[in-house]
Design an enzyme around this catalytic site. Structure first.
Site, mmCIF file in Angstrom:
data_model
loop_
_atom_site.group_PDB
_atom_site.id
_atom_site.type_symbol
_atom_site.label_atom_id
_atom_site.label_comp_id
_atom_site.label_asym_id
_atom_site.label_seq_id
_atom_site.Cartn_x
_atom_site.Cartn_y
_atom_site.Cartn_z
ATOM 1 N N LEU A 23 -51.160 -21.734 -23.095
ATOM 2 C CA LEU A 23 -52.155 -22.529 -23.826
ATOM 3 C C LEU A 23 -51.530 -23.822 -24.330
ATOM 4 O O LEU A 23 -50.347 -23.852 -24.691
ATOM 5 C CB LEU A 23 -52.684 -21.728 -25.020
ATOM 6 C CG LEU A 23 -53.402 -20.419 -24.689
ATOM 7 C CD1 LEU A 23 -53.683 -19.645 -25.982
ATOM 8 C CD2 LEU A 23 -54.692 -20.697 -23.927
ATOM 9 N N ASP A 65 -48.172 -16.851 -22.798
ATOM 10 C CA ASP A 65 -47.609 -17.368 -24.058
ATOM 11 C C ASP A 65 -46.702 -16.364 -24.760
ATOM 12 O O ASP A 65 -46.334 -16.580 -25.920
ATOM 13 C CB ASP A 65 -48.757 -17.763 -25.001
ATOM 14 C CG ASP A 65 -49.420 -19.060 -24.556
ATOM 15 O OD1 ASP A 65 -48.780 -20.113 -24.673
ATOM 16 O OD2 ASP A 65 -50.567 -19.013 -24.071
ATOM 17 N N GLU A 70 -43.425 -14.849 -32.361
ATOM 18 C CA GLU A 70 -43.719 -14.888 -33.800
ATOM 19 C C GLU A 70 -45.179 -14.574 -34.106
ATOM 20 O O GLU A 70 -45.493 -14.022 -35.175
ATOM 21 C CB GLU A 70 -43.385 -16.271 -34.362
ATOM 22 C CG GLU A 70 -43.744 -16.386 -35.835
ATOM 23 C CD GLU A 70 -43.334 -17.702 -36.443
ATOM 24 O OE1 GLU A 70 -43.831 -18.750 -35.996
ATOM 25 O OE2 GLU A 70 -42.508 -17.678 -37.354
ATOM 26 N N ASP A 71 -46.059 -14.906 -33.185
ATOM 27 C CA ASP A 71 -47.482 -14.729 -33.469
ATOM 28 C C ASP A 71 -47.939 -13.281 -33.455
ATOM 29 O O ASP A 71 -49.056 -12.983 -33.856
ATOM 30 C CB ASP A 71 -48.309 -15.564 -32.475
ATOM 31 C CG ASP A 71 -48.075 -17.038 -32.702
ATOM 32 O OD1 ASP A 71 -48.080 -17.449 -33.876
ATOM 33 O OD2 ASP A 71 -47.852 -17.769 -31.732
ATOM 34 N N ARG A 90 -54.089 -13.948 -25.860
ATOM 35 C CA ARG A 90 -52.866 -13.498 -26.525
ATOM 36 C C ARG A 90 -53.038 -12.175 -27.276
ATOM 37 O O ARG A 90 -52.061 -11.631 -27.793
ATOM 38 C CB ARG A 90 -52.352 -14.589 -27.477
ATOM 39 C CG ARG A 90 -52.105 -15.929 -26.769
ATOM 40 C CD ARG A 90 -51.190 -16.823 -27.562
ATOM 41 N NE ARG A 90 -49.913 -16.168 -27.763
ATOM 42 C CZ ARG A 90 -48.969 -16.595 -28.595
ATOM 43 N NH1 ARG A 90 -49.179 -17.698 -29.289
ATOM 44 N NH2 ARG A 90 -47.834 -15.939 -28.745
ATOM 45 N N ARG A 137 -56.921 -20.099 -35.348
ATOM 46 C CA ARG A 137 -56.438 -18.778 -34.900
ATOM 47 C C ARG A 137 -56.441 -17.713 -36.002
ATOM 48 O O ARG A 137 -56.265 -16.534 -35.713
ATOM 49 C CB ARG A 137 -54.999 -18.917 -34.375
ATOM 50 C CG ARG A 137 -54.821 -19.895 -33.235
ATOM 51 C CD ARG A 137 -55.263 -19.297 -31.917
ATOM 52 N NE ARG A 137 -55.015 -20.223 -30.821
ATOM 53 C CZ ARG A 137 -53.858 -20.303 -30.162
ATOM 54 N NH1 ARG A 137 -52.855 -19.520 -30.492
ATOM 55 N NH2 ARG A 137 -53.714 -21.149 -29.165
ATOM 56 N N HIS A 168 -50.867 -24.331 -35.792
ATOM 57 C CA HIS A 168 -50.536 -23.329 -36.807
ATOM 58 C C HIS A 168 -50.044 -23.999 -38.091
ATOM 59 O O HIS A 168 -49.518 -25.113 -38.059
ATOM 60 C CB HIS A 168 -49.400 -22.414 -36.308
ATOM 61 C CG HIS A 168 -49.814 -21.411 -35.275
ATOM 62 N ND1 HIS A 168 -49.104 -21.201 -34.115
ATOM 63 C CD2 HIS A 168 -50.846 -20.534 -35.245
ATOM 64 C CE1 HIS A 168 -49.686 -20.242 -33.410
ATOM 65 N NE2 HIS A 168 -50.756 -19.820 -34.076
ATOM 66 N N CYS A 255 -41.706 -20.222 -33.451
ATOM 67 C CA CYS A 255 -42.542 -19.444 -32.533
ATOM 68 C C CYS A 255 -41.732 -18.489 -31.669
ATOM 69 O O CYS A 255 -42.236 -17.477 -31.197
ATOM 70 C CB CYS A 255 -43.312 -20.374 -31.599
ATOM 71 S SG CYS A 255 -44.065 -21.789 -32.407
#
Ligand code: GLY
Length: 264
Positions: A23, A65, A70-71, A90, A137, A168, A255
């Site tokens: 993305l 991704d 981290e996400d 994701r 997000r 973010h 990230c």
């Protein structure tokens, strides 16, 4: 030891060939996998240099991704919270991360509401609170669930706002020490860091705001000399890491890892 800047562990994931389909807000070119891997190797080596154990997970081609681990989770000393990423492509990454955290933590809980979305990139943990930026997000329901999950562990959540058009919250800020935050001016101007010492990134170097403090080092993306010099002048040991390929996908230093010290 301060749990917001000192860590015994990190988890990273190698970039997959599908990274070319990752993305991005604006297409600035196709990421070069070999160069990204070289940057990733330097990143992992730098984390290890501080004495931490780094678990390097294998690439997950089904999730372009997935290098941006981290996400997928929030890691606190008391336990880990599995996120629900707001990007549909994701969402499955979080379940892929869960078993690796269960292997290291006694307590692993998760965001489960079907209308709840939250990504780790929107969460800044400081020594005194957890700041969560609402974004495209991360929504109010996700923040409410997180707040309830971490309260028994003694953590308080403060909802803040990610600047419009920014992926973010931590795209625009980083913790440098327990009282000091590196921020873009557009974010610090919101007043959300009142009570902290703020170092603003240099004008035109906004992409330098996503750094990480990891033990004794600050990992900074390469190519932002005025911000590098400002951080060094404030007394921090800075390491520059190549980030040109992750930057094409709006990714930065934070990230690329989960950083934590699980409480025994
Ligand atoms: N490319 C990283 C993200 O959009 O989540």
């Amino acid at each position: 030891m301060s749990s917001s800047i000192h860590f015994t562990h990190a988890i990273t994931r190698r970039p997959a060939p599908s990274i070319t389909a990752g993305l991005r807000a604006v297409d600035t070119g196709t990421p070069d996998l070999a160069l990204m891997q070289a940057h990733h190797d330097a990143y992992v080596a730098t984390l290890r240099e501080t004495g931490a154990t780094v678990v390097e997970l294998s690439a997950l081609d089904a999730y372009p991704d997935s290098v941006f681990v981290e996400d997928t989770a929030l890691c606190l000393p008391e336990g880990a919270v599995i996120m629900r990423p707001g990007a549909p492509s994701r969402l499955g990454e979080a379940a892929e991360m869960a078993p690796h955290l269960r292997a290291l933590y006694g307590q692993v809980v998760g965001i489960t509401g079907q209308e709840s979305f939250i990504e780790g990139g929107d969460i800044l943990v400081t020594e005194r609170e957890i700041l969560v930026g609402r974004s495209a997000r991360t929504n109010a329901a996700g923040i409410a669930e997180l707040t309830a999950l971490v309260a028994p562990w003694g953590h308080t959540v403060r909802e803040v706002h990610t600047p419009p058009g920014v992926l973010h919250f931590k795209t625009d800020c980083s913790l440098l020490d327990v009282d000091t935050i590196l921020s873009t001016k557009r974010l610090s101007a919101s007043g959300c860091f009142a009570g902290y010492t703020v170092i603003d990134v240099a004008d035109g170097e906004e992409a330098a705001a996503n750094t990480i403090r990891f033990n004794d080092l600050v990992l900074l993306p390469e190519g932002f000399p005025r911000t590098r010099d400002a951080i060094a002048a404030a007394g921090f040991s800075v390491r520059e890491i190549g980030n040109s390929e992750c930057a094409k996908l709006d990714g930065g230093m934070s990230c690329l890892s989960l950083r934590f010290t699980p409480r025994a």
